[in-house]
Every structure is written in structure tokens, then in C-alpha cells.
Scaffold this motif. Structure first.
Motif, PDB file in Angstrom:
ATOM      1  N   THR A   1      43.597  15.824  51.985  1.00  0.00           N
ATOM      2  CA  THR A   1      43.606  15.013  53.150  1.00  0.00           C
ATOM      3  C   THR A   1      44.024  16.259  54.503  1.00  0.00           C
ATOM      4  O   THR A   1      44.001  16.067  55.692  1.00  0.00           O
ATOM      5  CB  THR A   1      44.279  13.928  53.475  1.00  0.00           C
ATOM      6  OG1 THR A   1      45.363  14.368  53.307  1.00  0.00           O
ATOM      7  CG2 THR A   1      43.908  12.519  53.276  1.00  0.00           C
ATOM      8  N   LYS A   2      44.733  17.029  53.761  1.00  0.00           N
ATOM      9  CA  LYS A   2      45.035  18.723  54.960  1.00  0.00           C
ATOM     10  C   LYS A   2      44.657  19.630  54.489  1.00  0.00           C
ATOM     11  O   LYS A   2      44.637  20.180  53.378  1.00  0.00           O
ATOM     12  CB  LYS A   2      46.732  18.736  54.252  1.00  0.00           C
ATOM     13  CG  LYS A   2      47.680  17.143  54.335  1.00  0.00           C
ATOM     14  CD  LYS A   2      49.007  18.214  54.420  1.00  0.00           C
ATOM     15  CE  LYS A   2      50.228  16.723  54.942  1.00  0.00           C
ATOM     16  NZ  LYS A   2      49.771  15.652  54.256  1.00  0.00           N
ATOM     17  N   LEU A   3      44.117  20.165  55.276  1.00  0.00           N
ATOM     18  CA  LEU A   3      43.758  21.366  55.598  1.00  0.00           C
ATOM     19  C   LEU A   3      44.976  22.131  54.946  1.00  0.00           C
ATOM     20  O   LEU A   3      43.739  23.583  54.652  1.00  0.00           O
ATOM     21  CB  LEU A   3      43.664  21.540  57.040  1.00  0.00           C
ATOM     22  CG  LEU A   3      42.321  22.703  57.302  1.00  0.00           C
ATOM     23  CD1 LEU A   3      41.203  22.140  56.787  1.00  0.00           C
ATOM     24  CD2 LEU A   3      42.046  22.459  59.070  1.00  0.00           C
ATOM     25  N   GLU A   4      45.821  22.763  55.511  1.00  0.00           N
ATOM     26  CA  GLU A   4      46.437  23.583  54.541  1.00  0.00           C
ATOM     27  C   GLU A   4      46.288  23.899  53.004  1.00  0.00           C
ATOM     28  O   GLU A   4      46.485  25.170  52.747  1.00  0.00           O
ATOM     29  CB  GLU A   4      48.001  23.270  54.421  1.00  0.00           C
ATOM     30  CG  GLU A   4      48.213  23.057  56.511  1.00  0.00           C
ATOM     31  CD  GLU A   4      48.089  22.035  56.654  1.00  0.00           C
ATOM     32  OE1 GLU A   4      48.764  20.295  56.397  1.00  0.00           O
ATOM     33  OE2 GLU A   4      47.074  22.147  57.428  1.00  0.00           O
ATOM     34  N   ASN A   5      45.699  23.264  52.620  1.00  0.00           N
ATOM     35  CA  ASN A   5      45.914  22.955  51.161  1.00  0.00           C
ATOM     36  C   ASN A   5      44.501  23.839  50.086  1.00  0.00           C
ATOM     37  O   ASN A   5      45.065  24.794  49.561  1.00  0.00           O
ATOM     38  CB  ASN A   5      45.873  21.557  50.376  1.00  0.00           C
ATOM     39  CG  ASN A   5      47.130  21.268  50.430  1.00  0.00           C
ATOM     40  OD1 ASN A   5      48.468  21.336  51.234  1.00  0.00           O
ATOM     41  ND2 ASN A   5      47.056  19.540  50.344  1.00  0.00           N
TER      42      ASN A   5
END
Ligand code: NCD
Length: 309
Positions: free
Chosen positions: A215-219
């Protein structure tokens, strides 16, 4: 020998891998013609009908451009307002009529399955330009063409599909094609907009691939070779309140790409709304306008091939 004469292009599943390869390699030939002469007359005397029941800028105008650059002619409409659909004519009767007017039909319609229905009724090749949330095969062909052109190959690329994976038809068709071509995929979406089960089940069963969902782009930014971001499909939400909750879910700017690979490319089928900061436009990451340009040679290849030229 590949022969696509008369072929309907509905979801890409009707094409074998070597037929897709053939279209991509023909597109490269047409790109050379575009750069040199800008024109050929191989479709002289042929008529394309563009039946667009939903808004479009790139898909429709690049099909029109492609047909003109092949020496053919175009009829059609953009928006049902000026057509008998307003009087209550159903899609079937419109298709039966246009079948007698044109040699090939490109259709965009809000209902899933509409292009398939048109193909059942029409004796002409039907090209699906988007049927609701279902599929958008010509966009996927130009996406594949872009990845191959910009990265050298598709196989083995780590491609992150980001955004509205539930309603986004470009993401559905691209996921299938990337699996077919052996790319490594990562899905990033808000929980409520994850890739539909029927898509992931097919990918797992048919291609035996592992699906990684976040769900998180940063990952995922630092590992990606291709970041394919999509618009949240506002018009498909049954409840506008639900759209408001997720509308700005992902935005790519230079800060987000700080730890990205130096040769990462950012793609977007466009139109963008909030997803890509314009500060990216003049960086080497940005390939989305080039991607839109590649729609012309790719659609020239599709038109010439289904018309048997
Ligand atoms: C896409 C579509 O219509 O699905 N646009 C396009 O054809 N390039 C993507 C979108 O509308 O978000």
C-alpha cells in the motif's frame, strides 16, 4: 508466419505471444517511416470508425492520426451526444449499422464486455479502446513497446504498477501482458483499490508467478526499474465520498525518487491528475509523453495488421 487479418483485439488474450511480438516489431518499422516520410498509403481507400462513448484524448486522436498517416480515412464520434444513442438506440444496432460503413471499428464504451459484444455482431475487426474497467489492449501494446524501447527488454524488469488497480483497465491488461513477457511485478494500491481477484488468480494459475502487493510507495521505489502510475478512476466510483478518501493517494516527485535507480523510468497512461509532479517532466525519469507518442506507430501496426496489409 503471423497473419492478423480480420482479428478482433479485445483483451490481448486472443493474441499469442508471437503475434504481440509481430505487432511490436511492425510498430518499430512504422516508427522509422514516421521519422522519415511521415506517411505511407498502404490503407488508401480503407475507413476506420471510432465509436467513443467515453472521453478520450490520446487513444482516439492517435488512432485517427495513425489511420491518416497510413493513407486511410476516419469516421466516428467522440461522446454519444450527437448520435442515436440519445434516442435510445442500443449498442448492437449501432454496431450492425457501422459494420456496413467502415472496414475496421475502434470502440470505447463504459460497459465491460461491450467490445466483445461488438465483435460477436460485427464482420469487421473490432479494436477495444477501453470497455469500462475491464481492458485496454492497445494501451498495453504501447506500454510494452515503450518499456522495450526505453529499457531494452521486458523480461526480468521490475515493474511497479501503482494507483487504482481495481478500476484501472490499463493496469489489468498490462499485468497480464507483463506476466506473459516474464517481467517481475509489484502492485501498489490503497487497500480498497487492489488488483481484482480474477486478475491475480489468472496470473498465479497461468504464469505461476508470485504476486507482491503493497500500500506504500516508499517501500518499493528503490528496487523498481519501471514505475507505472495510474489515475484514480473517479468516474467508476459508485460513491463519490469513497473517491475523496483516496484521490491523492500517490504522488511522485523528486523527493519520492531520491533513492530510485538512476535508470528508473516513470510511465503513466495519462491523463494525470495528482499523480506526477510537473517538476519531473524535464528529468530523465519522465517517459510518459514519449509513451503517448509511441501510441502512433503501435496503432499504425494494429490497423495495418488487422486490415491484412
Ligand atoms: C486511460 C483509460 O482511458 O483507461 N487513458 C488512456 O487511454 N490513455 C487511463 C485513464 O483514463 O486513467
Amino acid at each position: 508466419m503471423v497473419n492478423l487479418k480480420g482479428k478482433d483485439i479485445i483483451s490481448l488474450r486472443e493474441l499469442k505471444k508471437d503475434e504481440i511480438e509481430y505487432l511490436l516489431s511492425r510498430a518499430a518499422d512504422f516508427e522509422k517511416i514516421l521519422q522519415k516520410e511521415g506517411y505511407t498509403n498502404i490503407l488508401e481507400g480503407k475507413i476506420l470508425a471510432t465509436l467513443f462513448y467515453e472521453p478520450s484524448t490520446r487513444t482516439r486522436l492517435s488512432f485517427v492520426t495513425a489511420m491518416h498517416r497510413l493513407g486511410g480515412n476516419v469516421i466516428g464520434f467522440s461522446g454519444p451526444e450527437g448520435t442515436s444513442a440519445v434516442k435510445g438506440e442500443n449498442l448492437s444496432d449501432t454496431i450492425r449499422t457501422i459494420d456496413n460503413y467502415a472496414d475496421v471499428i475502434a470502440i470505447r464504451h463504459p460497459e465491460e464486455g461491450s467490445a466483445k459484444l461488438a465483435a460477436q455482431l460485427s464482420t469487421r475487426p473490432i479494436i477495444n479502446c477501453g470497455d469500462g474497467s475491464h481492458a485496454h489492449p492497445t494501451q498495453t501494446l504501447l506500454d510494452l513497446y515503450t518499456i522495450r524501447k526505453e529499457k531494452g527488454k521486458i523480461n526480468g524488469q521490475k515493474v511497479a504498477l501503482v494507483g487504482d488497480l481495481k478500476y484501472g483497465r490499463t493496469a489489468h491488461t498490462l499485468a497480464y501482458a507483463l506476466a506473459l513477457f516474464g517481467a517481475d511485478m509489484i502492485f501498489v494500491s490503497p487497500e480498497s483499490l487492489s488488483m481484482p481477484k480474477d486478475v491475480t488468480t489468472e496470473l498465479k494459475d497461468k504464469f505461476e508467478i508470485e504476486i507482491k502487493e503493497y500500500t506504500k510507495l516508499e517501500n518499493i521505489v528503490k528496487d523498481a526499474d519501471v514505475l507505472y502510475i495510474t489515475r484514480i478512476q473517479k468516474e467508476r466510483f459508485p460513491d463519490p465520498g469513497e473517491y475523496e478518501k483516496v484521490k491523492g493517494a500517490y504522488k511522485i516527485d523528486l523527493n519520492v525518487l531520491e533513492n530510485a535507480k538512476k535508470d528508473l523510468i516513470v510511465l503513466h497512461p495519462l491523463p494525470r491528475v495528482y499523480e506526477i509532479d510537473p517538476e519531473l517532466d524535464n528529468t530523465k525519469f519522465a517517459k510518459y509523453f514519449k509513451q503517448a507518442y509511441y501510441g502512433i506507430p503501435v496503432r499504425m501496426a494494429i490497423l495495418a495488421s488487422v486490415l491484412g496489409k
